[in-house]
Design an enzyme around this catalytic site. Structure first.
Site, mmCIF file in Angstrom:
data_model
loop_
_atom_site.group_PDB
_atom_site.id
_atom_site.type_symbol
_atom_site.label_atom_id
_atom_site.label_comp_id
_atom_site.label_asym_id
_atom_site.label_seq_id
_atom_site.Cartn_x
_atom_site.Cartn_y
_atom_site.Cartn_z
ATOM 1 N N ASN A 33 -16.694 106.892 -17.045
ATOM 2 C CA ASN A 33 -15.274 107.143 -15.918
ATOM 3 C C ASN A 33 -14.746 105.523 -16.054
ATOM 4 O OD1 ASN A 33 -14.001 107.177 -13.858
ATOM 5 N ND2 ASN A 33 -14.596 108.395 -12.851
ATOM 6 N N ASP A 94 -23.350 108.305 -8.244
ATOM 7 C CA ASP A 94 -22.646 109.631 -8.626
ATOM 8 C C ASP A 94 -22.388 109.478 -7.159
ATOM 9 O OD1 ASP A 94 -22.932 111.926 -10.258
ATOM 10 O OD2 ASP A 94 -23.732 112.633 -8.016
HETATM 11 P P1 ITT Z 1 -19.789 109.252 -15.220
HETATM 12 O O1 ITT Z 1 -21.038 110.120 -14.439
HETATM 13 O O2 ITT Z 1 -19.613 109.490 -16.308
HETATM 14 O O3 ITT Z 1 -20.202 108.291 -14.057
HETATM 15 P P2 ITT Z 1 -17.721 110.754 -13.851
HETATM 16 O O4 ITT Z 1 -16.110 110.929 -13.666
HETATM 17 O O5 ITT Z 1 -18.712 112.262 -14.029
HETATM 18 O O6 ITT Z 1 -18.657 110.279 -14.715
HETATM 19 P P3 ITT Z 1 -19.458 111.925 -11.527
HETATM 20 O O7 ITT Z 1 -20.420 112.789 -11.568
HETATM 21 O O8 ITT Z 1 -19.972 110.848 -10.301
HETATM 22 O O9 ITT Z 1 -18.600 110.889 -12.720
HETATM 23 O O10 ITT Z 1 -17.723 112.378 -10.259
HETATM 24 C C1 ITT Z 1 -17.239 111.714 -9.668
HETATM 25 C C2 ITT Z 1 -15.818 111.936 -9.288
HETATM 26 O O11 ITT Z 1 -15.333 111.545 -7.574
HETATM 27 C C3 ITT Z 1 -14.415 111.068 -9.514
HETATM 28 O O12 ITT Z 1 -14.560 112.103 -11.249
HETATM 29 C C4 ITT Z 1 -13.753 111.849 -9.388
HETATM 30 O O13 ITT Z 1 -13.108 113.313 -9.464
HETATM 31 C C5 ITT Z 1 -14.498 111.868 -7.909
HETATM 32 N N1 ITT Z 1 -14.609 110.173 -7.177
HETATM 33 C C6 ITT Z 1 -15.413 109.654 -6.692
HETATM 34 N N2 ITT Z 1 -15.207 108.398 -7.023
HETATM 35 C C7 ITT Z 1 -14.345 108.196 -6.826
HETATM 36 C C8 ITT Z 1 -12.925 107.172 -6.154
HETATM 37 O O14 ITT Z 1 -13.830 106.363 -5.854
HETATM 38 N N3 ITT Z 1 -11.997 107.924 -6.516
HETATM 39 C C9 ITT Z 1 -11.268 108.713 -6.592
HETATM 40 N N4 ITT Z 1 -11.501 109.782 -7.345
HETATM 41 C C10 ITT Z 1 -13.328 110.079 -6.609
#
Ligand code: ITT
Length: 229
Positions: A33, A94
């Site tokens: 991400n 996560d």
């Molecule tokens: P990685 O697992 O590869 O790190 P990912 O986007 O799949 O990337 P997650 O499984 O941790 O990561 O999902 C986190 C989701 O939660 C992310 O896609 C957003 O939709 C939300 N999220 C987390 N932190 C956020 C933030 O700071 N601002 C906005 N949305 C956030």
């Protein structure tokens, strides 16, 4: 002549250098991400630390995030990805949004909330679709009941074993229309009362000061300093 020599930021982390007396430190992050990478860079820059993506991250098989908690998934990611950088400390987070009126949803399924059955799919759905679902679910929920929080659990692992985890939380409220163009994910809907702005109205450095990810990263830095004391 520029002389580079290693100092331990975290025990035996070989990616920490002092160049001509100026501390320049590098921390490896495993994430797909780009928004998270920007957030980490914003949290790290005031400390003179550089954030680097795990080398060849795109060619590493993705970890299936089937844990029931942020901590379980963060550990799983950090442990799996750290095997690709032997001897290095690798960080993975996560994270997600918990909304009180939705009994904690989207929670660990935040990245796949627009899917019909978010707990059954492995692929992320896109941010706009996730935000649209969140607004639909909260359609009849009044302003004072739209409370929620971002949570980030950051895991530090080396050679397949978790060394420590760090949890950061940011409390806020979900708006009924998006505001701001920065950030990613649910940022345009996440209103942070302390500064009367959404997270999408902040620079990466400002977001780091208030966010769940910034808080978790600062705990990681403190842990590193304690290990080296
Ligand atoms: P990685 O697992 O590869 O790190 P990912 O986007 O799949 O990337 P997650 O499984 O941790 O990561 O999902 C986190 C989701 O939660 C992310 O896609 C957003 O939709 C939300 N999220 C987390 N932190 C956020 C933030 O700071 N601002 C906005 N949305 C956030």
């Amino acid at each position: 002549m520029r002389v580079a020599y290693e100092i331990p930021l975290c025990t035996s982390a070989p990616s920490v250098f002092i160049l001509l007396g100026t501390a320049m430190q590098r921390v490896l992050i495993a994430t797909s991400n780009p928004g998270k990478l920007r957030d980490f860079a914003g949290a790290a820059s005031p400390h003179g630390i550089e954030i680097a993506s795990l080398p060849n991250f795109a060619s590493i098989p993705p970890v299936v995030e089937d844990g029931e908690t942020f901590e379980a998934n963060a550990r799983k990611k950090a442990e799996a990805y750290s095997r690709y950088a032997p001897g290095e400390i690798v960080l993975a987070d996560d994270s997600g949004l918990e909304v009180d009126a939705l009994h904690g949803a989207p929670g660990v399924h935040s990245a796949r909330y627009a899917a019909e059955a978010p707990h059954l799919v492995e692929r992320n759905t896109d941010d706009q679709a996730n935000n649209a679902r969140l607004l639909r679910e909260l359609k009849n929920v009044p302003r004072d009941k739209r409370t929620g929080r971002f949570i980030c659990v950051l895991a530090a692992a080396r050679d397949g074993a978790t060394l420590a985890t760090f949890r950061g939380v940011a409390e806020g409220r979900i708006l009924d229309t998006p505001r701001g163009v920065n950030g990613f994910g649910y940022d345009p809907l996440f209103y942070f009362p302390q500064i009367t702005k959404t997270f999408a109205e902040l620079t990466a450095e400002e977001k780091a000061n208030h966010s769940h990810r910034g808080a978790a990263f600062r705990q990681f830095l403190k842990w590193c300093n304690q290990r080296n004391a």
